[in-house]
Design an enzyme around this catalytic site. Structure first.
Site, PDB file in Angstrom:
ATOM      1  N   CYS A 179       3.685   5.785  -2.152  1.00 38.07           N
ATOM      2  CA  CYS A 179       2.401   6.196  -2.711  1.00 38.07           C
ATOM      3  C   CYS A 179       1.225   5.997  -1.771  1.00 38.07           C
ATOM      4  O   CYS A 179       0.368   6.885  -1.643  1.00 38.07           O
ATOM      5  CB  CYS A 179       2.155   5.489  -4.041  1.00 38.07           C
ATOM      6  SG  CYS A 179       1.981   3.689  -3.949  1.00 38.07           S
ATOM      7  N   HIS A 237       0.045   1.106  -7.679  1.00 36.80           N
ATOM      8  CA  HIS A 237       0.123   2.527  -7.345  1.00 36.80           C
ATOM      9  C   HIS A 237      -1.183   2.911  -6.662  1.00 36.80           C
ATOM     10  O   HIS A 237      -2.244   2.367  -6.977  1.00 36.80           O
ATOM     11  CB  HIS A 237       0.357   3.378  -8.589  1.00 36.80           C
ATOM     12  CG  HIS A 237       0.547   4.839  -8.304  1.00 36.80           C
ATOM     13  ND1 HIS A 237       1.411   5.290  -7.324  1.00 36.80           N
ATOM     14  CD2 HIS A 237      -0.014   5.952  -8.841  1.00 36.80           C
ATOM     15  CE1 HIS A 237       1.370   6.608  -7.277  1.00 36.80           C
ATOM     16  NE2 HIS A 237       0.507   7.035  -8.188  1.00 36.80           N
ATOM     17  N   ASP A 260      -3.332  13.084  -7.213  1.00 30.54           N
ATOM     18  CA  ASP A 260      -2.211  12.192  -6.910  1.00 30.54           C
ATOM     19  C   ASP A 260      -1.099  12.995  -6.262  1.00 30.54           C
ATOM     20  O   ASP A 260      -0.498  13.870  -6.888  1.00 30.54           O
ATOM     21  CB  ASP A 260      -1.707  11.523  -8.195  1.00 30.54           C
ATOM     22  CG  ASP A 260      -0.758  10.378  -7.919  1.00 30.54           C
ATOM     23  OD1 ASP A 260      -0.246  10.280  -6.784  1.00 30.54           O
ATOM     24  OD2 ASP A 260      -0.537   9.567  -8.832  1.00 30.54           O
TER      25      ASP A 260
END
Length: 268
Positions: A179, A237, A260
């Protein structure tokens, strides 16, 4: 002779050819003068990405270095990250990324016509940062197994080498990312295109798979945990936020917008 070009604030970004055409009587003379690149402009009040604070423009558009927070809520680690959005060839790589997307391949004319809209460009880039959906994206995600034959995600410390490797390998996804790597590379690309962008780290980050806005855990009558459901809570995250207005939603939604690039599941 000196030319001054004024472009509309909502003009499509990308490469432009500049051609001079002279009409003389019944004759027309054309001459190619060169090529230029038009980007989003956070300094322009009419642009959707306009940011009126100069300190924030310096930080979220021009700064080539940053810190990404990772780890867990009890031990937060600060990783240095080199965005390098103004390095040689990065702009060409970012513009090529738009042309490699599934959106462009499905309908080039419609895709290009929408490149004046930062929310559309942001969605295209968020799709292209990961290659897990077979679209020649920049990075493959991997969270389990061995990394001995490829790059361990924890070894990356900047976007430039990743984007250059992607280009050198003929746009084959680089192995591997997680991530914070996806977010770091996406920040580079969006800043390069003129969209103010930052990273957000969230600890004890809930991942709700069935969309009931809760994290469900199941136990039998004796209190034993049952392996049912796919909801989870991650240590952390990392994702991105980009700054632009939302005429489609109303002025109360103007400002930081969530993007994202981590390939979890399709967002519909």
């Amino acid at each position: 002779m000196t030319f001054t070009i004024y472009s509309p604030a909502n003009a499509v970004i990308g490469r432009y050819n500049l051609i001079l055409q002279v009409n003389s009587g019944n004759k027309i003379f054309s001459r190619f003068l060169g090529q230029f690149v038009l980007l989003f402009n956070p300094w322009c009040p009419g642009d959707d990405v306009y940011m009126d604070n100069e300190n924030e423009r310096q930080e979220y558009v021009l700064n080539e270095n940053g810190i990404i927070f990772v780890g867990n809520a009890k031990y937060i680690e600060a990783r240095g990250w080199y965005y390098g959005q103004f390095q040689d060839h990065l702009l060409n790589i970012c513009l090529t990324m738009l042309d490699l997307s599934l959106y462009y391949r499905q309908d080039p004319a419609i895709d290009v016509s929408r490149r004046g809209d930062p929310k559309y460009v942001g969605r295209v880039i968020s799709s292209m940062i990961n290659g897990n959906d077979n679209d020649n994206g920049v990075l493959l995600g991997k969270w389990q197994g061995s990394f001995h034959s490829d790059e361990n995600p924890s070894r990356w410390d900047g976007s430039v080498v990743i984007l250059q490797k992607w280009r050198q390998d003929n746009y084959k996804p680089v192995q591997y990312g997680q991530c914070w790597v996806f977010a770091g590379v996406m920040c580079t690309v969006l800043r390069c295109l003129g969209i103010p962008t930052r990273l957000v780290s969230n600890f004890n980050s809930a991942h709700d798979v069935d969309r009931n806005l809760s994290i469900d855990k199941y136990y039998d009558s004796s209190g034993k945990s049952l392996n049912i459901g796919k909801d989870s809570t991650w240590d952390y995250h990392v994702w991105n936020e980009s700054w632009f207005i939302r005429p489609d939603l109303g002025t109360s939604y103007n400002g930081w917008q969530v993007l994202d690039a981590t390939p979890q599941e399709q967002s519909k």
